[in-house]
Design a protein around this motif. Structure first.
Motif, PDB file in Angstrom:
ATOM      1  N   ARG A   9      11.981   3.470  15.105  1.00  0.00           N
ATOM      2  CA  ARG A   9      12.808   4.311  15.967  1.00  0.00           C
ATOM      3  C   ARG A   9      13.341   5.471  15.155  1.00  0.00           C
ATOM      4  O   ARG A   9      13.691   5.320  13.992  1.00  0.00           O
ATOM      5  N   PRO A  11      15.922   7.499  13.694  1.00  0.00           N
ATOM      6  CA  PRO A  11      17.374   7.334  13.604  1.00  0.00           C
ATOM      7  C   PRO A  11      18.066   8.629  13.998  1.00  0.00           C
ATOM      8  O   PRO A  11      17.813   9.673  13.405  1.00  0.00           O
ATOM      9  N   HIS A  12      18.841   8.578  14.990  1.00  0.00           N
ATOM     10  CA  HIS A  12      19.554   9.812  15.313  1.00  0.00           C
ATOM     11  C   HIS A  12      21.063   9.604  15.203  1.00  0.00           C
ATOM     12  O   HIS A  12      21.602   8.572  15.576  1.00  0.00           O
ATOM     13  N   ILE A  13      21.652  10.594  14.609  1.00  0.00           N
ATOM     14  CA  ILE A  13      23.089  10.525  14.363  1.00  0.00           C
ATOM     15  C   ILE A  13      23.792  11.398  15.393  1.00  0.00           C
ATOM     16  O   ILE A  13      23.379  12.534  15.635  1.00  0.00           O
ATOM     17  N   ASP A  14      24.819  10.852  15.931  1.00  0.00           N
ATOM     18  CA  ASP A  14      25.584  11.641  16.887  1.00  0.00           C
ATOM     19  C   ASP A  14      26.399  12.682  16.137  1.00  0.00           C
ATOM     20  O   ASP A  14      27.195  12.365  15.264  1.00  0.00           O
ATOM     21  N   PRO A  17      31.197  14.292  16.449  1.00  0.00           N
ATOM     22  CA  PRO A  17      32.409  14.304  15.627  1.00  0.00           C
ATOM     23  C   PRO A  17      32.351  15.335  14.520  1.00  0.00           C
ATOM     24  O   PRO A  17      33.346  15.980  14.195  1.00  0.00           O
ATOM     25  N   MET A  18      31.145  15.486  13.984  1.00  0.00           N
ATOM     26  CA  MET A  18      30.985  16.453  12.909  1.00  0.00           C
ATOM     27  C   MET A  18      31.245  17.864  13.417  1.00  0.00           C
ATOM     28  O   MET A  18      31.870  18.680  12.725  1.00  0.00           O
ATOM     29  N   LEU A  21      34.810  18.325  13.668  1.00  0.00           N
ATOM     30  CA  LEU A  21      35.374  18.544  12.341  1.00  0.00           C
ATOM     31  C   LEU A  21      35.162  19.980  11.882  1.00  0.00           C
ATOM     32  O   LEU A  21      36.094  20.644  11.422  1.00  0.00           O
ATOM     33  N   VAL A  24      37.269  22.471  13.594  1.00  0.00           N
ATOM     34  CA  VAL A  24      38.648  22.432  13.088  1.00  0.00           C
ATOM     35  C   VAL A  24      38.745  23.187  11.765  1.00  0.00           C
ATOM     36  O   VAL A  24      39.620  24.024  11.556  1.00  0.00           O
ATOM     37  N   LEU A  25      37.791  22.897  10.874  1.00  0.00           N
ATOM     38  CA  LEU A  25      37.776  23.561   9.573  1.00  0.00           C
ATOM     39  C   LEU A  25      37.653  25.072   9.736  1.00  0.00           C
ATOM     40  O   LEU A  25      38.309  25.836   9.040  1.00  0.00           O
ATOM     41  N   PHE A  28      40.817  26.561  10.845  1.00  0.00           N
ATOM     42  CA  PHE A  28      41.736  26.544   9.711  1.00  0.00           C
ATOM     43  C   PHE A  28      41.446  27.702   8.753  1.00  0.00           C
ATOM     44  O   PHE A  28      42.338  28.446   8.353  1.00  0.00           O
ATOM     45  N   GLN A  53      60.459  32.860  -4.551  1.00  0.00           N
ATOM     46  CA  GLN A  53      59.329  33.201  -3.707  1.00  0.00           C
ATOM     47  C   GLN A  53      59.433  34.631  -3.203  1.00  0.00           C
ATOM     48  O   GLN A  53      60.524  35.141  -2.967  1.00  0.00           O
ATOM     49  N   ASP A  56      58.672  37.294   2.896  1.00  0.00           N
ATOM     50  CA  ASP A  56      57.540  37.382   3.815  1.00  0.00           C
ATOM     51  C   ASP A  56      57.416  38.764   4.449  1.00  0.00           C
ATOM     52  O   ASP A  56      56.332  39.301   4.583  1.00  0.00           O
TER      53      ASP A  56
ATOM     54  N   THR B  23      21.143   2.488  13.883  1.00  0.00           N
ATOM     55  CA  THR B  23      21.162   3.384  12.722  1.00  0.00           C
ATOM     56  C   THR B  23      22.275   4.416  12.840  1.00  0.00           C
ATOM     57  O   THR B  23      22.462   5.227  11.965  1.00  0.00           O
ATOM     58  N   VAL B  31      36.159  11.604  10.210  1.00  0.00           N
ATOM     59  CA  VAL B  31      36.940  12.621  10.909  1.00  0.00           C
ATOM     60  C   VAL B  31      38.421  12.419  10.634  1.00  0.00           C
ATOM     61  O   VAL B  31      39.152  13.383  10.344  1.00  0.00           O
ATOM     62  N   ILE B  38      42.830  18.150   5.829  1.00  0.00           N
ATOM     63  CA  ILE B  38      43.173  19.477   6.350  1.00  0.00           C
ATOM     64  C   ILE B  38      44.685  19.635   6.432  1.00  0.00           C
ATOM     65  O   ILE B  38      45.239  20.656   6.001  1.00  0.00           O
ATOM     66  N   PRO B  50      52.989  33.677  -3.429  1.00  0.00           N
ATOM     67  CA  PRO B  50      53.218  34.332  -4.710  1.00  0.00           C
ATOM     68  C   PRO B  50      54.678  34.256  -5.124  1.00  0.00           C
ATOM     69  O   PRO B  50      55.583  34.338  -4.306  1.00  0.00           O
TER      70      PRO B  50
END
Lengths: 213, 212
Positions: A9, A11-14, A17-18, A21, A24-25, A28, A53, A56, B23, B31, B38, B50
């Motif tokens: 078969r 193999p397939h990865i869903d 979620p990635m 992710l 989101v990154l 950011f 500091q 601002d 698999t 996640v 993050i 700074p």
């Protein structure tokens, strides 16, 4: 006994979620990128023990690169409706008899540090490619005959009287260049400087005190 | 996000199949971990803003009267001459060409045993007092607010009458980092009074003849 073959078969990865992710990154990174002002030239600030500091808002930054080029930056203030940048450019235009269209003024308001003679500011605003824009960044002229940096500082002080002055110079900049800028600022009644530095902790305690002779 | 792992059932009648393991990898923990990372990075980047070092220069008065210039006692004056390349020269007192002999320059550097040692020796009294005050706060013997402590230290510096008056002078070869370094040393050694001033012609001459 023949071996029972397991059917192959794929193999397939869903990936959902990635994908989540990475979105989101990405968000950011996009957000942080807008916080960090785009720098004209890499400036490696010297280190100090100061933990204060940088403010601002309401800050006028003078950047000095290693090769003594001077760049200028000012923010729009705490309340963005004040549009200090646009007002400053308009005043500067009046000073040098250059008229900027409202669209140009508006666009300038959203841009970052700059360093070029006032006559090139127009083409800098209107440059479509960042490459062309960077080519124009040759430093604000500070010759005694046409000291444009002095005018930027003076008019910036008039536009936003509450602005503090930050000086961000590269560690390897000759001191004379920095001194020239500081003298110019002092002529414009700026006597308090915020020198931008990187934090490097160093502590001296009573134990380090050399013994009395 | 989590995924249901559906166990496949044999479709072809009667044929038995070995139990299959899916698999598919459940990505939920990854996640979760990334979310944590993050959040962590977002919090830390907000702190690494700074830092600034504030210096206040005396106002430049055009009509400066030499008679009104602040008088500083010669024995308390420590002159630091910067000339780049991690070299620091210093001398005590005032270099006056009318009153020979000229003081001799001492060569040192920015290391721990260099200029800092000199500054600590000269500023022993004030430094000890401030350090003791800070120690008392750290060990919990003295409980005061940060602002009160800052004011107290400021007062100690103001009232100090023994410590050196440091005059920082830099020539054209000095780099910006030298100035920042030396101001930093002032902060480290709790020097009460220091100023950045210009080099006099005599001092330029002294640097030229200084020990290499």
């Amino acid at each position: 006994m023949p071996k029972i073959k397991a059917p192959v078969r794929t193999p397939h990865i869903d990936m959902t979620p990635m994908v989540d992710l990475f979105s989101v990154l990405l968000i950011f990174l996009l957000l942080t990128a807008s916080f960090r002002p785009s720098e004209v030239k890499p400036i490696e600030a010297p280190t100090s023990v100061s933990e204060k500091q940088a403010p601002d808002n309401d800050i006028m930054t003078i950047l000095i690169s290693k090769d003594s080029l001077i760049f200028f930056n000012i923010d729009n203030g705490k309340d963005t409706s004040t549009h200090f940048r646009s007002k400053l450019l308009q005043k500067m235009g009046e000073q040098y008899k250059i008229t900027f269209t409202p669209a140009e003024l508006n666009r300038f308001g959203k841009m970052a540090a700059f360093g070029m003679p006032i006559k090139d500011v127009k083409s800098w605003i209107n440059a479509s490619e960042s490459k062309d824009r960077d080519l124009l960044q040759i430093g604000v002229p500070t010759d005694s005959t046409d000291n444009q940096l002095a005018w930027w500082v003076r008019l910036a002080r008039l536009t936003n009287p509450g602005a503090e002055v930050a000086l961000k110079a590269d560690a390897e900049t000759p001191y004379m260049t920095v001194k020239k800028v500081m003298d110019l600022l002092q002529e414009n009644k700026v006597n308090k400087f915020n020198l931008v530095t990187n934090l490097m902790k160093e502590e001296v305690t009573l134990k380090d005190l050399p013994p009395k002779q | 996000m989590a995924e249901l792992i559906v166990e496949e059932k044999g479709k072809k009648g009667g044929k038995r199949r070995p139990k299959k393991h899916s698999t598919r990898i459940d990505m939920t923990p990854m996640v979760d971990l990334m979310c944590l990372l993050i959040t962590f990075f977002m919090l830390t980047t907000a702190f690494s803003k700074p830092k600034v070092m504030v210096i206040t220069m005396p106002e430049k008065d055009k009509k400066e009267d030499p008679k009104n210039a602040p008088k500083i006692s010669a024995e308390r004056t420590l002159n630091i001459l910067l000339t780049g390349e991690d070299v620091v020269y210093y001398y005590m007192g005032i270099a006056d060409p009318k009153k020979p002999p000229l003081p001799t320059l001492v060569k040192t550097d920015f290391s721990k045993d260099g200029i800092r040692k000199i500054l600590l020796i000269k500023n022993r009294d004030l430094f000890t007092r401030i350090a003791e005050y800070r120690d008392q706060r750290i060990t919990g013997k003295l409980v005061v607010a940060d602002t009160t402590a800052d004011n107290e230290i400021k007062k100690m510096k103001k009232e100090d009458k023994k410590g050196p008056i440091v005059l920082i002078k830099a020539d054209s070869k000095a780099k910006y980092k030298d100035i920042v370094n030396i101001i930093d040393e002032m902060a480290i050694c709790n020097i009460a009074s220091y100023a950045i001033v210009d080099l006099s012609p005599v001092e330029l001459e002294m640097i030229k003849n200084a020990p290499k």
